[in-house]
Write a protein that holds these residues in place. Structure first.
Motif, mmCIF file in Angstrom:
data_model
loop_
_atom_site.group_PDB
_atom_site.id
_atom_site.type_symbol
_atom_site.label_atom_id
_atom_site.label_comp_id
_atom_site.label_asym_id
_atom_site.label_seq_id
_atom_site.Cartn_x
_atom_site.Cartn_y
_atom_site.Cartn_z
ATOM 1 N N VAL A 1 52.628 30.568 37.027
ATOM 2 C CA VAL A 1 52.292 30.813 35.631
ATOM 3 C C VAL A 1 53.067 32.036 35.170
ATOM 4 O O VAL A 1 53.057 33.068 35.840
ATOM 5 N N ALA A 2 53.740 31.904 34.025
ATOM 6 C CA ALA A 2 54.508 33.017 33.470
ATOM 7 C C ALA A 2 54.110 33.227 32.013
ATOM 8 O O ALA A 2 54.229 32.311 31.199
ATOM 9 N N ASN A 3 53.622 34.422 31.698
ATOM 10 C CA ASN A 3 53.321 34.791 30.319
ATOM 11 C C ASN A 3 54.543 35.499 29.758
ATOM 12 O O ASN A 3 54.972 36.510 30.297
ATOM 13 N N SER A 4 55.090 34.973 28.667
ATOM 14 C CA SER A 4 56.302 35.571 28.103
ATOM 15 C C SER A 4 56.067 36.189 26.736
ATOM 16 O O SER A 4 57.005 36.428 25.998
ATOM 17 N N SER A 5 54.806 36.453 26.415
ATOM 18 C CA SER A 5 54.460 37.046 25.131
ATOM 19 C C SER A 5 53.218 37.907 25.304
ATOM 20 O O SER A 5 52.344 37.585 26.117
ATOM 21 N N GLY A 6 53.153 38.962 24.535
ATOM 22 C CA GLY A 6 51.965 39.806 24.566
ATOM 23 C C GLY A 6 50.730 39.097 24.020
ATOM 24 O O GLY A 6 49.604 39.513 24.271
ATOM 25 N N ASP A 7 50.948 38.009 23.268
ATOM 26 C CA ASP A 7 49.842 37.227 22.712
ATOM 27 C C ASP A 7 49.319 36.177 23.687
ATOM 28 O O ASP A 7 48.316 35.525 23.408
ATOM 29 N N ALA A 8 50.001 35.977 24.790
ATOM 30 C CA ALA A 8 49.618 34.945 25.751
ATOM 31 C C ALA A 8 48.305 35.322 26.444
ATOM 32 O O ALA A 8 48.119 36.457 26.867
ATOM 33 N N VAL A 9 47.420 34.340 26.554
ATOM 34 C CA VAL A 9 46.159 34.513 27.271
ATOM 35 C C VAL A 9 46.132 33.458 28.367
ATOM 36 O O VAL A 9 46.230 32.265 28.082
ATOM 37 N N THR A 10 46.011 33.908 29.608
ATOM 38 C CA THR A 10 45.948 32.985 30.734
ATOM 39 C C THR A 10 44.733 33.327 31.582
ATOM 40 O O THR A 10 44.588 34.458 32.024
ATOM 41 N N ILE A 11 43.872 32.330 31.773
ATOM 42 C CA ILE A 11 42.675 32.490 32.584
ATOM 43 C C ILE A 11 42.815 31.556 33.777
ATOM 44 O O ILE A 11 43.013 30.348 33.602
#
Length: 101
Positions: A80-90
């Protein structure tokens, strides 16, 4: 929300709210503002656009790229890669992130 019990050839753009109980062969992109529930398999990567929401009980063989959406992972994914400060990953404690790549 539309329920899909089929195999879809990818790359596939998810442009409506769907619950998938089948397979997407190749990758998929979840468009902004759409909801997606996976009970099946994506054989490639899953990309979320800003504002997309995915609840994943199934398997993503590739990576999940979160560009500002919301991902809830209960199943299996390679990474899993979050590429934005707005990304929410649970990631649920029972989920599996394999990290092979």
């Amino acid at each position: 929300m539309k329920a899909v019990h089929d195999t879809i050839d990818g790359p596939f753009a998810i442009e409506e709210d769907i619950a998938l109980y089948g397979t997407i062969t190749g990758g998929a992109t979840l468009r902004s503002g759409r909801r997606f529930i996976l009970h099946g398999t994506i054989t490639g990567d899953l990309k979320l656009e800003r504002g997309g929401r995915a609840i994943l009980h199934g398997t993503v063989v590739g990576r999940i790229y979160n560009d500002g959406g919301r991902v809830e992972l209960f199943g299996i994914a390679d990474a899993v890669a979050n590429s934005s400060g707005d990304a929410v990953t649970i990631i649920d404690p029972a989920a599996h992130v394999l990290g092979r790549r």
